[in-house]
Scaffold this motif. Structure first.
Motif, short mmCIF file in Angstrom:
data_model
loop_
_atom_site.label_atom_id
_atom_site.label_comp_id
_atom_site.label_asym_id
_atom_site.label_seq_id
_atom_site.Cartn_x
_atom_site.Cartn_y
_atom_site.Cartn_z
N VAL A 23 62.01 53.13 36.42
CA VAL A 23 63.22 52.63 35.76
C VAL A 23 62.85 51.55 34.74
O VAL A 23 63.36 51.54 33.61
CB VAL A 23 64.24 52.12 36.79
CG1 VAL A 23 65.46 51.53 36.11
CG2 VAL A 23 64.64 53.25 37.75
N ALA A 24 61.95 50.65 35.11
CA ALA A 24 61.48 49.62 34.18
C ALA A 24 60.79 50.27 32.98
O ALA A 24 60.97 49.84 31.84
CB ALA A 24 60.55 48.65 34.89
N MET A 25 60.01 51.31 33.24
CA MET A 25 59.32 52.01 32.15
C MET A 25 60.32 52.66 31.20
O MET A 25 60.16 52.61 29.98
CB MET A 25 58.33 53.03 32.71
CG MET A 25 57.16 52.37 33.42
SD MET A 25 56.01 53.53 34.16
CE MET A 25 55.06 53.99 32.71
N SER A 26 61.36 53.27 31.75
CA SER A 26 62.41 53.87 30.91
C SER A 26 63.07 52.83 30.03
O SER A 26 63.34 53.07 28.85
CB SER A 26 63.47 54.54 31.79
OG SER A 26 62.96 55.65 32.46
N ALA A 27 63.32 51.66 30.61
CA ALA A 27 63.95 50.58 29.85
C ALA A 27 63.06 50.14 28.69
O ALA A 27 63.54 49.95 27.56
CB ALA A 27 64.25 49.40 30.77
N LEU A 28 61.78 50.01 28.94
CA LEU A 28 60.86 49.59 27.88
C LEU A 28 60.73 50.66 26.80
O LEU A 28 60.66 50.34 25.62
CB LEU A 28 59.49 49.25 28.48
CG LEU A 28 59.49 47.92 29.24
CD1 LEU A 28 58.36 47.87 30.24
CD2 LEU A 28 59.43 46.75 28.28
N ARG A 29 60.71 51.93 27.20
CA ARG A 29 60.66 53.01 26.20
C ARG A 29 61.90 53.00 25.31
O ARG A 29 61.81 53.22 24.11
CB ARG A 29 60.49 54.35 26.89
CG ARG A 29 59.11 54.57 27.44
CD ARG A 29 58.94 55.98 28.00
NE ARG A 29 57.74 56.06 28.76
CZ ARG A 29 57.67 56.16 30.09
NH1 ARG A 29 58.77 56.23 30.81
NH2 ARG A 29 56.51 56.23 30.69
N LEU A 30 63.05 52.75 25.90
CA LEU A 30 64.30 52.67 25.14
C LEU A 30 64.22 51.51 24.14
O LEU A 30 64.60 51.66 22.98
CB LEU A 30 65.49 52.48 26.07
CG LEU A 30 66.85 52.30 25.39
CD1 LEU A 30 67.23 53.53 24.58
CD2 LEU A 30 67.92 51.98 26.43
N LEU A 31 63.71 50.38 24.59
CA LEU A 31 63.57 49.23 23.69
C LEU A 31 62.64 49.55 22.53
O LEU A 31 62.93 49.21 21.39
CB LEU A 31 63.05 48.01 24.45
CG LEU A 31 62.92 46.74 23.61
CD1 LEU A 31 64.30 46.17 23.30
CD2 LEU A 31 62.07 45.72 24.30
N ILE A 32 61.54 50.22 22.82
CA ILE A 32 60.60 50.59 21.76
C ILE A 32 61.29 51.47 20.73
O ILE A 32 61.15 51.26 19.53
CB ILE A 32 59.35 51.30 22.35
CG1 ILE A 32 58.50 50.29 23.11
CG2 ILE A 32 58.54 51.97 21.25
CD1 ILE A 32 57.39 50.92 23.95
N SER A 33 62.06 52.44 21.18
CA SER A 33 62.73 53.33 20.23
C SER A 33 63.83 52.61 19.45
O SER A 33 64.04 52.87 18.27
CB SER A 33 63.30 54.56 20.93
OG SER A 33 64.36 54.22 21.80
N ASP A 34 64.52 51.66 20.10
CA ASP A 34 65.58 50.90 19.42
C ASP A 34 65.02 49.88 18.43
O ASP A 34 65.68 49.51 17.47
CB ASP A 34 66.46 50.17 20.43
CG ASP A 34 67.45 51.09 21.11
OD1 ASP A 34 67.53 52.28 20.73
OD2 ASP A 34 68.15 50.63 22.03
N GLU A 35 63.83 49.39 18.69
CA GLU A 35 63.23 48.35 17.85
C GLU A 35 62.06 48.91 17.04
O GLU A 35 61.04 48.25 16.87
CB GLU A 35 62.77 47.18 18.73
CG GLU A 35 63.88 46.51 19.50
CD GLU A 35 64.90 45.83 18.61
OE1 GLU A 35 64.55 45.38 17.51
OE2 GLU A 35 66.07 45.74 19.03
N ALA A 36 62.21 50.11 16.54
CA ALA A 36 61.11 50.80 15.86
C ALA A 36 60.55 50.01 14.68
O ALA A 36 59.38 50.14 14.35
CB ALA A 36 61.58 52.18 15.40
N HIS A 37 61.36 49.20 14.04
CA HIS A 37 60.91 48.45 12.87
C HIS A 37 60.25 47.11 13.23
O HIS A 37 59.69 46.44 12.38
CB HIS A 37 62.09 48.22 11.93
CG HIS A 37 63.19 47.41 12.56
ND1 HIS A 37 64.02 47.92 13.52
CD2 HIS A 37 63.55 46.13 12.38
CE1 HIS A 37 64.87 46.99 13.89
NE2 HIS A 37 64.61 45.89 13.22
#
Length: 115
Positions: A23-37
């Motif tokens: 679940v923590a890994m999913s959260a971090l992956r989501l953050l990476i995709s949201d903060e792509a720039h």
């Protein structure tokens, strides 16, 4: 892992149960995709993701040393996913709340600057 690898004592040790890690890994992956720039945010999140891939101890517990910035990114990622989930995803929301409870409070997180 960033500062921790350079010999600086980590600011925090996040202790996760086996079921909390994905679940923590999913959260971090989501953050990476949201903060792509945002290169720094993506790198911090990737560093934490790498640490989450370690093998848990014999009790199924994973201890992840986090530098202050990594701790802030992890907190932000977990909050982001918690806010994105719907009521139908109650079990995942509960895991996210447990992870947040293990991290320092919101005031501490706001005090950490990423730049």
């Amino acid at each position: 892992m960033g500062d921790a690898a350079g010999g600086v004592e980590p600011a925090y040790h996040l202790i996760l149960e086996r079921e909390e890690v994905p679940v923590a890994m999913s959260a971090l992956r989501l953050l990476i995709s949201d903060e792509a720039h945002q290169i720094e945010i993506r790198q911090l999140a990737r560093d934490v993701l790498a640490a989450l891939q370690a093998t848990p101890d014999e009790h199924g517990t994973l201890t992840v040393p986090l530098a202050a910035k990594q701790m802030k990114i992890t907190h932000s990622a977990v909050k982001l996913l918690l806010n994105d989930l719907q009521r139908e995803q109650a079990s995942e929301r509960e895991v996210l709340r447990h992870i947040l409870d293990k991290l320092p409070d919101e005031h501490t997180m706001r005090a950490i600057e990423l730049e």
